[in-house]
Scaffold this active site. Sequence first.
Site, PDB file in Angstrom:
ATOM      1  N   ASP A   1      -4.020   3.247   7.023  1.00  0.00           N
ATOM      2  CA  ASP A   1      -3.734   4.693   7.052  1.00  0.00           C
ATOM      3  C   ASP A   1      -3.645   5.237   8.479  1.00  0.00           C
ATOM      4  OD1 ASP A   1      -3.967   4.325   4.354  1.00  0.00           O
ATOM      5  OD2 ASP A   1      -5.357   5.973   4.007  1.00  0.00           O
TER       6      ASP A   1
ATOM      7  N   ASP B   1      -0.684   0.710   4.057  1.00  0.00           N
ATOM      8  CA  ASP B   1      -0.180   2.090   3.893  1.00  0.00           C
ATOM      9  C   ASP B   1      -0.244   2.863   5.206  1.00  0.00           C
ATOM     10  OD1 ASP B   1      -0.073   1.421   1.170  1.00  0.00           O
ATOM     11  OD2 ASP B   1      -2.011   2.331   0.742  1.00  0.00           O
TER      12      ASP B   1
END
Length: 354
Positions: free
Chosen positions: A175, A202
């Site tokens: 992230d 991600d």
Amino acid sequence: MRRRTLLAALAGVPAALTAGPAFAAGPALTAGPAFAGDRRVLHVRPGDSVQAAVDAVDGPGRTIVVHPGTYREVVQVPADKAGLTIRGATRDPRDTVVVFDRANGTKKPDGTTYGTAGSATFTSAAAGLTVRDLTLANDWLRADHPDVTGTQAVAAYVTGDRTHFDNVRLLAHQDTLFADTTALDAFDRMYFRHCYIEGDVDFVFGRATAVFEECRFHTLRRDVDFVPKGMVFAPSTARANPHGFLAVRGRVTSGAEDGAYKIARPWVPSYETTAWPSLVVRDTWLGPGIDAVAPYTNMRDAYPWQSMRFREYANSGPGAVVSVPENRPQLTDEEAAGHTRRTYLGDWRPYDRP
């Protein structure tokens, strides 16, 4: 050992996008910023605090110049600091590093945890923010904290319309960049140009309308015994928003083995189950680290990637080879004309700036 060194430059990428010096502990951040002239420009030097400079901003259109050094602190730009520019004093983003180390699961003094957004080294909710010529990093490592299960550790969490990052390095693992909006029904626009973004899981995610032009996305080597090792993108675009993430004329490189990474998976948050993630990757070189046969995957089976707005167009490189067409939805030439920086950003044209 905490990661202290950054990555070497990719051949052919301008020096401004390369990795830089080792992180250092740095001096104590106690001194205040120095003002220039009419207080529209604030200078921050080693020993000063970037946050103190942000706090001292007293009107729109101010500029904070951060001089070379490592600033180990959390920086938060509130919504009332509209039109702020934060830039490194040199054109090389390796020279100026803002870094901290906390994760989603890191405990606060009161025993609660920071959460994903709260883990960010740099946070902004200000409209019209410009960040350029510096590095934002979160060097928290899973290996150093085996007891922590919330391993998201954000380098930058940004909301606010007309957010512009130019020649910025964003470094973390899971992230890295949270490109979001100020509200569920807001379509905040963001433009990232000539940026370098690295991570593993991600590491570019959120619901903003975001254009990434001539950016390099680098997937890190990860010491796990399963694949995929991670995903580059995890958009969570609102259903009503016609535009999500657009990556154009960039590169996806990897420090991991071939085929270890996916381009994306859709993120449908529990607090916004009507989300319809949108991602277009076009005119981009995809390296061998991307699984060319099956470049997309699900985050949850209830929201299959095939039902999302994932498309590609005119990509190249070993990770872009189309061997199973149903796994690689492509735009037609006519459709591609509607997926450009101009269509995504509308009347805001930051790319016209010198």
